[in-house]
Write an enzyme that holds these catalytic residues in place. Structure first.
Site, PDB file in Angstrom:
ATOM      1  N   ALA A   1       4.282   1.495   8.044  1.00  0.00           N
ATOM      2  CA  ALA A   1       5.224   0.392   8.262  1.00  0.00           C
ATOM      3  C   ALA A   1       4.667  -0.568   9.298  1.00  0.00           C
ATOM      4  CB  ALA A   1       6.568   0.945   8.737  1.00  0.00           C
TER       5      ALA A   1
ATOM      6  N   LYS B   1      -2.036  -4.473  15.976  1.00  0.00           N
ATOM      7  CA  LYS B   1      -2.543  -3.243  15.328  1.00  0.00           C
ATOM      8  C   LYS B   1      -3.505  -2.516  16.265  1.00  0.00           C
ATOM      9  CE  LYS B   1      -1.959  -1.855  11.653  1.00  0.00           C
ATOM     10  NZ  LYS B   1      -0.924  -0.964  11.057  1.00  0.00           N
TER      11      LYS B   1
ATOM     12  N   THR C   1      -6.207  -1.252  10.330  1.00  0.00           N
ATOM     13  CA  THR C   1      -6.965  -2.294   9.634  1.00  0.00           C
ATOM     14  C   THR C   1      -8.329  -2.521  10.279  1.00  0.00           C
ATOM     15  OG1 THR C   1      -6.998  -4.690   9.297  1.00  0.00           O
ATOM     16  CG2 THR C   1      -5.633  -3.912  11.082  1.00  0.00           C
ATOM     17  N   ASP C   2      -9.253  -3.057   9.508  1.00  0.00           N
ATOM     18  CA  ASP C   2     -10.565  -3.415  10.079  1.00  0.00           C
ATOM     19  C   ASP C   2     -10.459  -4.650  10.977  1.00  0.00           C
ATOM     20  OD1 ASP C   2     -10.130  -5.364   8.135  1.00  0.00           O
ATOM     21  OD2 ASP C   2     -12.095  -5.164   7.179  1.00  0.00           O
ATOM     22  N   GLU C   3      -9.302  -5.348  10.937  1.00  0.00           N
ATOM     23  CA  GLU C   3      -9.190  -6.586  11.707  1.00  0.00           C
ATOM     24  C   GLU C   3      -9.191  -6.315  13.217  1.00  0.00           C
ATOM     25  OE1 GLU C   3      -6.559  -9.522  10.009  1.00  0.00           O
ATOM     26  OE2 GLU C   3      -6.717  -8.610   8.036  1.00  0.00           O
TER      27      GLU C   3
ATOM     28  N   ILE D   1       0.843  -1.205   0.000  1.00  0.00           N
ATOM     29  CA  ILE D   1       0.000   0.000   0.000  1.00  0.00           C
ATOM     30  C   ILE D   1       0.874   1.250   0.000  1.00  0.00           C
ATOM     31  CG2 ILE D   1      -1.802   1.272   1.250  1.00  0.00           C
ATOM     32  CD1 ILE D   1      -2.625  -1.477   2.499  1.00  0.00           C
TER      33      ILE D   1
ATOM     34  N   TYR E   1      -1.657 -10.541  14.871  1.00  0.00           N
ATOM     35  CA  TYR E   1      -1.553  -9.358  13.999  1.00  0.00           C
ATOM     36  C   TYR E   1      -2.551  -8.291  14.420  1.00  0.00           C
ATOM     37  CZ  TYR E   1      -2.600  -6.391   9.943  1.00  0.00           C
ATOM     38  OH  TYR E   1      -2.863  -5.309   9.123  1.00  0.00           O
ATOM     39  N   SER E   2      -3.843  -8.681  14.501  1.00  0.00           N
ATOM     40  CA  SER E   2      -4.853  -7.651  14.797  1.00  0.00           C
ATOM     41  C   SER E   2      -4.695  -7.118  16.214  1.00  0.00           C
ATOM     42  CB  SER E   2      -6.263  -8.170  14.523  1.00  0.00           C
ATOM     43  OG  SER E   2      -6.532  -9.351  15.228  1.00  0.00           O
TER      44      SER E   2
ATOM     45  N   ASN F   1      -7.018  -5.091   1.080  1.00  0.00           N
ATOM     46  CA  ASN F   1      -6.620  -4.465  -0.188  1.00  0.00           C
ATOM     47  C   ASN F   1      -6.173  -5.534  -1.182  1.00  0.00           C
ATOM     48  OD1 ASN F   1      -5.197  -1.192   0.398  1.00  0.00           O
ATOM     49  ND2 ASN F   1      -6.742  -2.215   1.601  1.00  0.00           N
TER      50      ASN F   1
HETATM   51  P1  NAD Z   1       3.413  -4.673   3.552  1.00  0.00           P
HETATM   52  O1  NAD Z   1       3.745  -5.839   4.425  1.00  0.00           O
HETATM   53  O2  NAD Z   1       3.289  -4.880   2.077  1.00  0.00           O
HETATM   54  O3  NAD Z   1       4.485  -3.510   3.761  1.00  0.00           O
HETATM   55  C1  NAD Z   1       4.994  -3.178   5.026  1.00  0.00           C
HETATM   56  C2  NAD Z   1       6.226  -2.315   4.816  1.00  0.00           C
HETATM   57  O4  NAD Z   1       6.740  -1.931   6.101  1.00  0.00           O
HETATM   58  C3  NAD Z   1       7.369  -3.029   4.089  1.00  0.00           C
HETATM   59  O5  NAD Z   1       7.887  -2.210   3.061  1.00  0.00           O
HETATM   60  C4  NAD Z   1       8.399  -3.275   5.188  1.00  0.00           C
HETATM   61  O6  NAD Z   1       9.741  -3.291   4.701  1.00  0.00           O
HETATM   62  C5  NAD Z   1       8.150  -2.081   6.089  1.00  0.00           C
HETATM   63  N1  NAD Z   1       8.604  -2.322   7.475  1.00  0.00           N
HETATM   64  C6  NAD Z   1       8.372  -3.408   8.231  1.00  0.00           C
HETATM   65  N2  NAD Z   1       8.985  -3.274   9.427  1.00  0.00           N
HETATM   66  C7  NAD Z   1       9.586  -2.052   9.422  1.00  0.00           C
HETATM   67  C8  NAD Z   1      10.355  -1.333  10.384  1.00  0.00           C
HETATM   68  N3  NAD Z   1      10.645  -1.843  11.577  1.00  0.00           N
HETATM   69  N4  NAD Z   1      10.812  -0.094  10.052  1.00  0.00           N
HETATM   70  C9  NAD Z   1      10.535   0.427   8.827  1.00  0.00           C
HETATM   71  N5  NAD Z   1       9.822  -0.211   7.884  1.00  0.00           N
HETATM   72  C10 NAD Z   1       9.356  -1.440   8.173  1.00  0.00           C
HETATM   73  O7  NAD Z   1       2.071  -4.080   4.169  1.00  0.00           O
HETATM   74  P2  NAD Z   1       0.817  -3.422   3.441  1.00  0.00           P
HETATM   75  O8  NAD Z   1      -0.121  -4.497   3.040  1.00  0.00           O
HETATM   76  O9  NAD Z   1       1.281  -2.436   2.435  1.00  0.00           O
HETATM   77  O10 NAD Z   1       0.162  -2.648   4.677  1.00  0.00           O
HETATM   78  C11 NAD Z   1       0.584  -1.344   5.017  1.00  0.00           C
HETATM   79  C12 NAD Z   1      -0.183  -0.874   6.240  1.00  0.00           C
HETATM   80  O11 NAD Z   1      -1.579  -0.907   5.987  1.00  0.00           O
HETATM   81  C13 NAD Z   1       0.037  -1.761   7.468  1.00  0.00           C
HETATM   82  O12 NAD Z   1       0.116  -0.933   8.607  1.00  0.00           O
HETATM   83  C14 NAD Z   1      -1.201  -2.633   7.519  1.00  0.00           C
HETATM   84  O13 NAD Z   1      -1.507  -3.014   8.850  1.00  0.00           O
HETATM   85  C15 NAD Z   1      -2.241  -1.700   6.955  1.00  0.00           C
HETATM   86  N6  NAD Z   1      -3.377  -2.354   6.253  1.00  0.00           N
HETATM   87  C16 NAD Z   1      -3.148  -3.302   5.290  1.00  0.00           C
HETATM   88  C17 NAD Z   1      -4.221  -3.872   4.629  1.00  0.00           C
HETATM   89  C18 NAD Z   1      -4.019  -4.895   3.521  1.00  0.00           C
HETATM   90  O14 NAD Z   1      -4.998  -5.484   3.047  1.00  0.00           O
HETATM   91  N7  NAD Z   1      -2.799  -5.142   3.061  1.00  0.00           N
HETATM   92  C19 NAD Z   1      -5.529  -3.492   4.944  1.00  0.00           C
HETATM   93  C20 NAD Z   1      -5.715  -2.515   5.933  1.00  0.00           C
HETATM   94  C21 NAD Z   1      -4.626  -1.950   6.578  1.00  0.00           C
HETATM   95  P1  TYD Z   2      -5.078 -12.816   3.517  1.00  0.00           P
HETATM   96  O1  TYD Z   2      -4.857 -12.367   2.117  1.00  0.00           O
HETATM   97  O2  TYD Z   2      -3.956 -13.444   4.272  1.00  0.00           O
HETATM   98  O3  TYD Z   2      -5.663 -11.559   4.320  1.00  0.00           O
HETATM   99  P2  TYD Z   2      -6.296 -11.489   5.820  1.00  0.00           P
HETATM  100  O4  TYD Z   2      -5.986 -12.718   6.552  1.00  0.00           O
HETATM  101  O5  TYD Z   2      -5.604 -10.295   6.379  1.00  0.00           O
HETATM  102  O6  TYD Z   2      -7.774 -11.278   5.609  1.00  0.00           O
HETATM  103  O7  TYD Z   2      -6.280 -13.854   3.535  1.00  0.00           O
HETATM  104  C1  TYD Z   2      -7.544 -13.513   2.979  1.00  0.00           C
HETATM  105  C2  TYD Z   2      -8.477 -14.662   3.265  1.00  0.00           C
HETATM  106  O8  TYD Z   2      -8.039 -15.802   2.510  1.00  0.00           O
HETATM  107  C3  TYD Z   2      -8.489 -15.108   4.714  1.00  0.00           C
HETATM  108  O9  TYD Z   2      -9.813 -15.503   5.070  1.00  0.00           O
HETATM  109  C4  TYD Z   2      -7.563 -16.304   4.744  1.00  0.00           C
HETATM  110  C5  TYD Z   2      -7.753 -16.916   3.358  1.00  0.00           C
HETATM  111  N1  TYD Z   2      -6.567 -17.585   2.784  1.00  0.00           N
HETATM  112  C6  TYD Z   2      -6.697 -18.864   2.235  1.00  0.00           C
HETATM  113  O10 TYD Z   2      -7.786 -19.466   2.225  1.00  0.00           O
HETATM  114  N2  TYD Z   2      -5.589 -19.437   1.696  1.00  0.00           N
HETATM  115  C7  TYD Z   2      -4.366 -18.824   1.695  1.00  0.00           C
HETATM  116  O11 TYD Z   2      -3.375 -19.423   1.205  1.00  0.00           O
HETATM  117  C8  TYD Z   2      -4.253 -17.508   2.251  1.00  0.00           C
HETATM  118  C9  TYD Z   2      -2.927 -16.797   2.275  1.00  0.00           C
HETATM  119  C10 TYD Z   2      -5.384 -16.933   2.783  1.00  0.00           C
END
Ligand code: NAD
Ligand code: TYD
Length: 349
Positions: A83, A160, A131-133, A13, A156-157, A186
């Site tokens: 991050a 957060k 996150t919504d989690e 993101i 994780y949640s 996302n």
């Molecule tokens: P991601 O795992 O793709 O990226 C995380 C980034 O943080 C990486 O570039 C990593 O190198 C960096 N990082 C990790 N530890 C660090 C540290 N100690 N110092 C500096 N940088 C560090 O994550 P994402 O999916 O892009 O998510 C970004 C944010 O959005 C997170 O806070 C996550 O909780 C939140 N979020 C993600 C989703 C999703 O669906 N991916 C949804 C809602 C909220």
């Molecule tokens: P994920 O992309 O890990 O996101 P989150 O756990 O943060 O929602 O998983 C999305 C959904 O897919 C979740 O219900 C777990 C499921 N899942 C599988 O069924 N198989 C997989 O290999 C993974 C990674 C996730």
């Protein structure tokens, strides 16, 4: 000129957000601070890395002394904090890594912002992306709204949720100007292929099994990543200080239906008979403590800030598949681990 610190800007993101900010706001200096863990990939930002208002800093948010000196040196006016350790399955294997990065890292940044800004909070903002989690798991009915009680259920949640609480505590106790957004799942280009959608795309490409946890009945609410970046931009510029906003796609899918749809989109993309890839679907042992359903009510975002998702899921998933297929080098570099050499090659360190 404003100096913006984006943490985690080399991640999924964060890289879309950095691109948006660098291109849209030439009058801002965008500092992308990232530790480049396994999830950080500077190849995500090749198209903006030479922009004069973009600056990369390799750094660790848990290193409070480093954060303090960066605040002094770069004179940050605002933080957009992304991050984090972000993958639920990894948090089940190693909760401590999540506690360290997500909780200690956030508090170390809060301390740096508080110390550096303490003379004057005017025009400053600590924007925490969450996150919504944190709200836990829904039954068949209902939605998460901004006032839903926190009830995190995975390491994780829980990490957060804790970081969100610290951000609010710093607002309440020290008057730090903060905003928090809680977003749903996302998807889109540049997502690390450990998450469901890119993992399935990669496995279909390689004719490998598609692991669906449990019965595949769990529901997630999916939002295209570029719509999330646009929402963050909106909240950053127009959100109410001290406010919380839920961001979501109004787009709920059962995992099994999503994986089937993805198979069909991949089949059509490759000119195969639709249904071929569905044969790869394999039901595997469920995730421990697997949350059943997430669904966001994003009406505050639309009523107060006029934000709405721009893409229908069908269009978003087609674009996502096309991106992964057209960027196989990116995918191959990730799966081989070669992307981790990019920083050394690029920055000669
Ligand atoms: P991601 O795992 O793709 O990226 C995380 C980034 O943080 C990486 O570039 C990593 O190198 C960096 N990082 C990790 N530890 C660090 C540290 N100690 N110092 C500096 N940088 C560090 O994550 P994402 O999916 O892009 O998510 C970004 C944010 O959005 C997170 O806070 C996550 O909780 C939140 N979020 C993600 C989703 C999703 O669906 N991916 C949804 C809602 C909220
Ligand atoms: P994920 O992309 O890990 O996101 P989150 O756990 O943060 O929602 O998983 C999305 C959904 O897919 C979740 O219900 C777990 C499921 N899942 C599988 O069924 N198989 C997989 O290999 C993974 C990674 C996730």
């Amino acid at each position: 000129m404003r100096n913006l610190l984006v943490t985690g800007g080399a991640g999924f993101i964060g890289s879309h957000l950095v691109r948006l900010l660098v291109n849209k706001y030439p009058e801002y200096n965008i500092y992308n601070l990232d530790l480049l863990t396994y999830a950080g990939n500077l190849e995500n930002l090749i198209d903006v890395e030479n922009s004069s208002n973009y600056h990369f800093i390799k750094g660790d948010i848990t290193d409070e002394a480093q954060m303090m000196s960066l605040f002094r040196e770069k004179q940050f006016d605002a933080v957009l904090h992304l991050a984090a350790e972000s993958h639920v399955d990894r948090s089940i294997l190693d909760p401590m890594a999540f506690l360290k990065t997500n909780i200690l890292g956030t508090v170390s940044l809060l301390n740096a912002a508080k110390s550096f800004w303490k003379e004057n909070f005017e025009g400053k903002l600590f924007y925490h992306i969450s996150t919504d989690e944190v709200f836990g798991s829904l039954g068949e009915e209902g939605f998460f709204v901004e006032t839903t009680s926190y009830d995190p259920k995975s390491p994780y949640s829980a990490s957060k949720a804790s970081s969100d609480h610290f951000v609010r505590a710093y607002s309440n106790t020290y008057g730090l100007p903060v905003i928090i957004t809680n977003c749903s799942n996302n998807y889109g280009p540049n997502q690390f292929p450990e998450k469901l959608i890119p993992l399935c795309i990669n496995n279909i490409k390689n004719k490998k099994p598609l692991p669906v946890y449990g019965t595949g009945e769990n529901i997630r609410d999916w939002l295209y990543v570029i719509d999330h970046a646009a929402a963050i931009d909106k909240v950053f510029h127009k959100g109410k200080i001290g406010g919380t906003y839920n961001i979501g796609g109004f787009n709920e899918w059962k995992n099994i239906d999503l994986v089937r749809t993805l198979c069909d989109v991949m089949d059509r993309y490759h000119g195969k008979e639709v249904g071929t890839s569905q044969e790869l679907i394999t039901f595997v042992t469920d995730r421990a403590g697997h949350d059943m359903r997430y669904a966001i009510d994003a009406s505050k975002m639309s009523n107060e800030l006029g934000w709405q998702p721009s893409l229908q899921f069908e269009e978003g998933i087609e674009k996502t598949v096309a991106w992964y297929m057209e960027n196989q080098v990116w995918l191959d570099n990730i799966t081989s681990g070669d992307y981790q050499h990019y920083y050394q090659n690029q920055y000669n360190r």
